[in-house]
Design a protein around this motif. Structure first.
Motif, PDB file in Angstrom:
ATOM      1  N   ILE A 165      -4.992   8.259   1.446  1.00 16.93           N
ATOM      2  CA  ILE A 165      -5.116   7.177   0.474  1.00 16.93           C
ATOM      3  C   ILE A 165      -6.331   6.337   0.859  1.00 16.93           C
ATOM      4  O   ILE A 165      -6.340   5.715   1.925  1.00 16.93           O
ATOM      5  CB  ILE A 165      -3.865   6.278   0.450  1.00 16.93           C
ATOM      6  CG1 ILE A 165      -2.608   7.103   0.229  1.00 16.93           C
ATOM      7  CG2 ILE A 165      -4.000   5.222  -0.649  1.00 16.93           C
ATOM      8  CD1 ILE A 165      -1.333   6.295   0.245  1.00 16.93           C
ATOM      9  N   PRO A 166      -7.378   6.312   0.042  1.00 18.15           N
ATOM     10  CA  PRO A 166      -8.562   5.510   0.381  1.00 18.15           C
ATOM     11  C   PRO A 166      -8.372   4.057  -0.050  1.00 18.15           C
ATOM     12  O   PRO A 166      -8.477   3.717  -1.226  1.00 18.15           O
ATOM     13  CB  PRO A 166      -9.685   6.195  -0.414  1.00 18.15           C
ATOM     14  CG  PRO A 166      -8.988   6.806  -1.599  1.00 18.15           C
ATOM     15  CD  PRO A 166      -7.584   7.124  -1.166  1.00 18.15           C
ATOM     16  N   PHE A 167      -8.091   3.173   0.903  1.00 18.67           N
ATOM     17  CA  PHE A 167      -7.908   1.746   0.622  1.00 18.67           C
ATOM     18  C   PHE A 167      -9.237   1.012   0.800  1.00 18.67           C
ATOM     19  O   PHE A 167     -10.020   1.338   1.704  1.00 18.67           O
ATOM     20  CB  PHE A 167      -6.875   1.126   1.561  1.00 18.67           C
ATOM     21  CG  PHE A 167      -5.455   1.526   1.278  1.00 18.67           C
ATOM     22  CD1 PHE A 167      -4.777   1.001   0.201  1.00 18.67           C
ATOM     23  CD2 PHE A 167      -4.805   2.440   2.100  1.00 18.67           C
ATOM     24  CE1 PHE A 167      -3.473   1.362  -0.060  1.00 18.67           C
ATOM     25  CE2 PHE A 167      -3.500   2.806   1.857  1.00 18.67           C
ATOM     26  CZ  PHE A 167      -2.832   2.270   0.768  1.00 18.67           C
ATOM     27  N   VAL A 168      -9.468   0.029  -0.033  1.00 21.36           N
ATOM     28  CA  VAL A 168     -10.613  -0.876   0.103  1.00 21.36           C
ATOM     29  C   VAL A 168     -10.094  -2.297  -0.076  1.00 21.36           C
ATOM     30  O   VAL A 168      -9.507  -2.631  -1.107  1.00 21.36           O
ATOM     31  CB  VAL A 168     -11.714  -0.578  -0.932  1.00 21.36           C
ATOM     32  CG1 VAL A 168     -12.864  -1.586  -0.777  1.00 21.36           C
ATOM     33  CG2 VAL A 168     -12.240   0.837  -0.758  1.00 21.36           C
ATOM     34  N   ILE A 214       1.951   7.651  -4.232  1.00 17.28           N
ATOM     35  CA  ILE A 214       1.996   6.467  -5.098  1.00 17.28           C
ATOM     36  C   ILE A 214       2.860   5.371  -4.480  1.00 17.28           C
ATOM     37  O   ILE A 214       2.473   4.193  -4.466  1.00 17.28           O
ATOM     38  CB  ILE A 214       2.507   6.838  -6.494  1.00 17.28           C
ATOM     39  CG1 ILE A 214       1.533   7.810  -7.174  1.00 17.28           C
ATOM     40  CG2 ILE A 214       2.667   5.590  -7.355  1.00 17.28           C
ATOM     41  CD1 ILE A 214       0.157   7.235  -7.401  1.00 17.28           C
ATOM     42  N   ASP A 215       4.033   5.741  -3.960  1.00 18.30           N
ATOM     43  CA  ASP A 215       4.945   4.743  -3.386  1.00 18.30           C
ATOM     44  C   ASP A 215       4.292   4.005  -2.220  1.00 18.30           C
ATOM     45  O   ASP A 215       4.386   2.773  -2.118  1.00 18.30           O
ATOM     46  CB  ASP A 215       6.238   5.413  -2.921  1.00 18.30           C
ATOM     47  CG  ASP A 215       7.068   5.947  -4.077  1.00 18.30           C
ATOM     48  OD1 ASP A 215       6.870   5.447  -5.203  1.00 18.30           O
ATOM     49  OD2 ASP A 215       7.886   6.856  -3.861  1.00 18.30           O
ATOM     50  N   VAL A 216       3.629   4.746  -1.347  1.00 19.22           N
ATOM     51  CA  VAL A 216       2.975   4.119  -0.195  1.00 19.22           C
ATOM     52  C   VAL A 216       1.817   3.240  -0.644  1.00 19.22           C
ATOM     53  O   VAL A 216       1.616   2.134  -0.123  1.00 19.22           O
ATOM     54  CB  VAL A 216       2.492   5.191   0.800  1.00 19.22           C
ATOM     55  CG1 VAL A 216       1.682   4.558   1.929  1.00 19.22           C
ATOM     56  CG2 VAL A 216       3.678   5.959   1.369  1.00 19.22           C
ATOM     57  N   GLN A 217       1.063   3.695  -1.615  1.00 14.87           N
ATOM     58  CA  GLN A 217      -0.077   2.913  -2.099  1.00 14.87           C
ATOM     59  C   GLN A 217       0.378   1.564  -2.646  1.00 14.87           C
ATOM     60  O   GLN A 217      -0.176   0.516  -2.289  1.00 14.87           O
ATOM     61  CB  GLN A 217      -0.822   3.691  -3.177  1.00 14.87           C
ATOM     62  CG  GLN A 217      -2.096   2.999  -3.661  1.00 14.87           C
ATOM     63  CD  GLN A 217      -2.799   3.813  -4.726  1.00 14.87           C
ATOM     64  OE1 GLN A 217      -2.159   4.440  -5.575  1.00 14.87           O
ATOM     65  NE2 GLN A 217      -4.124   3.811  -4.703  1.00 14.87           N
ATOM     66  N   TYR A 218       1.383   1.562  -3.479  1.00 17.49           N
ATOM     67  CA  TYR A 218       1.883   0.303  -4.036  1.00 17.49           C
ATOM     68  C   TYR A 218       2.471  -0.587  -2.950  1.00 17.49           C
ATOM     69  O   TYR A 218       2.252  -1.801  -2.935  1.00 17.49           O
ATOM     70  CB  TYR A 218       2.945   0.583  -5.100  1.00 17.49           C
ATOM     71  CG  TYR A 218       2.410   1.202  -6.381  1.00 17.49           C
ATOM     72  CD1 TYR A 218       1.066   1.087  -6.728  1.00 17.49           C
ATOM     73  CD2 TYR A 218       3.257   1.893  -7.246  1.00 17.49           C
ATOM     74  CE1 TYR A 218       0.584   1.645  -7.888  1.00 17.49           C
ATOM     75  CE2 TYR A 218       2.770   2.460  -8.416  1.00 17.49           C
ATOM     76  CZ  TYR A 218       1.437   2.328  -8.732  1.00 17.49           C
ATOM     77  OH  TYR A 218       0.952   2.877  -9.885  1.00 17.49           O
ATOM     78  N   SER A 219       3.223   0.006  -2.032  1.00 20.81           N
ATOM     79  CA  SER A 219       3.878  -0.772  -0.976  1.00 20.81           C
ATOM     80  C   SER A 219       2.857  -1.420  -0.042  1.00 20.81           C
ATOM     81  O   SER A 219       2.977  -2.602   0.299  1.00 20.81           O
ATOM     82  CB  SER A 219       4.821   0.139  -0.183  1.00 20.81           C
ATOM     83  OG  SER A 219       5.427  -0.560   0.874  1.00 20.81           O
ATOM     84  N   ILE A 220       1.849  -0.677   0.369  1.00 21.73           N
ATOM     85  CA  ILE A 220       0.833  -1.208   1.285  1.00 21.73           C
ATOM     86  C   ILE A 220       0.043  -2.326   0.628  1.00 21.73           C
ATOM     87  O   ILE A 220      -0.248  -3.366   1.261  1.00 21.73           O
ATOM     88  CB  ILE A 220      -0.101  -0.086   1.760  1.00 21.73           C
ATOM     89  CG1 ILE A 220       0.650   0.863   2.696  1.00 21.73           C
ATOM     90  CG2 ILE A 220      -1.335  -0.654   2.455  1.00 21.73           C
ATOM     91  CD1 ILE A 220       1.098   0.230   3.991  1.00 21.73           C
ATOM     92  N   MET A 221      -0.322  -2.167  -0.627  1.00 23.95           N
ATOM     93  CA  MET A 221      -1.080  -3.210  -1.314  1.00 23.95           C
ATOM     94  C   MET A 221      -0.293  -4.517  -1.355  1.00 23.95           C
ATOM     95  O   MET A 221      -0.842  -5.605  -1.142  1.00 23.95           O
ATOM     96  CB  MET A 221      -1.435  -2.759  -2.727  1.00 23.95           C
ATOM     97  CG  MET A 221      -2.405  -1.588  -2.793  1.00 23.95           C
ATOM     98  SD  MET A 221      -4.022  -1.947  -2.080  1.00 23.95           S
ATOM     99  CE  MET A 221      -4.698  -3.035  -3.330  1.00 23.95           C
TER     100      MET A 221
END
Length: 303
Positions: A188-191, A249-256
């Protein structure tokens, strides 16, 4: 019997010799006709066995169910046509004319249905080489969705907003296709943007703590994270989190959500775009312009 056949032939064909000729041919070819029937029955069993063998081979190779159905249908029809030609040849019917007729018919159909034949061939290539399967999430151009089924002419994709998109198979073999489900893990590329007045070392430490607390992050201990860009209004910190594909998707939403809470707790600003506005005032008595520099933001304007 002879008079009956002559009368029936005269009534049906206006010629008294047609049925009689057929009767004589049938009697002369009785043994060949019987042998052709035996060949046909045995041939059908052999075709059935070949189809079952092909299914076992494809099952061991983990072929998609749609691919197995497609291939068994092709095997069945090709072998059945060959069996019929053998039977016709056995009873004395010339098969060369049939082959020529089939060839001409196939050429005409192929010219008339060039695009459809291309889609059919592309569908066969997709089923054989398996760049994606039913259930995989793929992207074709701007279309992203889950593969519902792979058909002869089209591949059906269901998008996230429940739209069914029919994509011609020829497009899928001639354009770049991104398969998001092929690998078991994904990055997951986070910025994250922080203000220039914030301590970026502290921000990175906060981010590492957030990632470490989420057990779904597979590379939390050795994650690639750091400043990737100095933007116009912010310092940009990039991080690449490795997760199971089905949890993306679940991890992306949770981390944000967790990062927003952590930034608020530690007083780290997430900046918004800013603009500099110049307001000019004109002195009506002298005509002189007085320029005043004012700062404005996307949500607040200071005048």
């Amino acid at each position: 019997m002879y008079e009956f056949l002559a009368a029936a032939s005269q009534l049906l064909f206006k010629d008294a010799n047609v049925l009689l000729t057929l009767r004589e041919w049938f009697l002369s070819q009785a043994s060949n006709i019987l042998l052709a029937l035996i060949i046909f029955v045995i041939g059908r069993y052999i075709i059935h066995w070949i189809k079952a063998f092909a299914v076992r081979v494809m099952s061991r190779a983990h072929y998609d169910s749609a691919a197995m159905s497609f291939m068994t249908q092709i095997i069945n029809y090709v072998l059945l046509v060959g069996l019929l030609l053998i039977c016709f040849n056995q009873i004395g019917v010339p098969t060369t004319s049939f082959v020529a007729a089939f060839g001409a018919f196939g050429l005409g159909i192929g010219l008339a249905l060039q695009n459809n034949m291309s889609n059919l061939a592309s569908g066969l290539l997709i089923l054989i080489f398996k760049p994606f399967r039913a259930g995989h999430v793929i992207q074709v151009g701007d279309i992203v969705g889950s593969v519902t089924s792979i058909q002869f002419m089209y591949t059906i994709i269901t998008t996230k907003d429940k739209k069914r998109v029919y994509i011609p198979n020829s497009i899928l073999t001639s354009q770049s296709v991104t398969n998001y489900s092929y690998m078991k893990e994904r990055m997951i590329p986070f910025v994250f943007d922080i203000g220039y007045n914030n301590n970026h070392h502290e921000a990175i430490k906060v981010l590492k703590d957030v990632f470490a607390r989420d057990k779904r992050i597979l590379n939390a201990k050795y994650m690639e994270i750091g400043i990737s860009e100095f933007g116009e209004n912010s310092v940009r910190i990039s991080a690449f989190a490795e997760v199971k594909t089905h949890q993306f998707i679940d991890v992306q939403y949770s981390i944000m959500s967790d990062v927003k809470d952590a930034f608020d707790k530690h007083g780290i600003d997430i900046p918004y775009p800013q603009r500099v506005v110049y307001v000019q005032n004109v002195d009506t008595s002298t005509g002189e312009r007085k320029e005043t520099k004012k700062k404005a933001t996307a949500t607040n304007v200071e005048l």
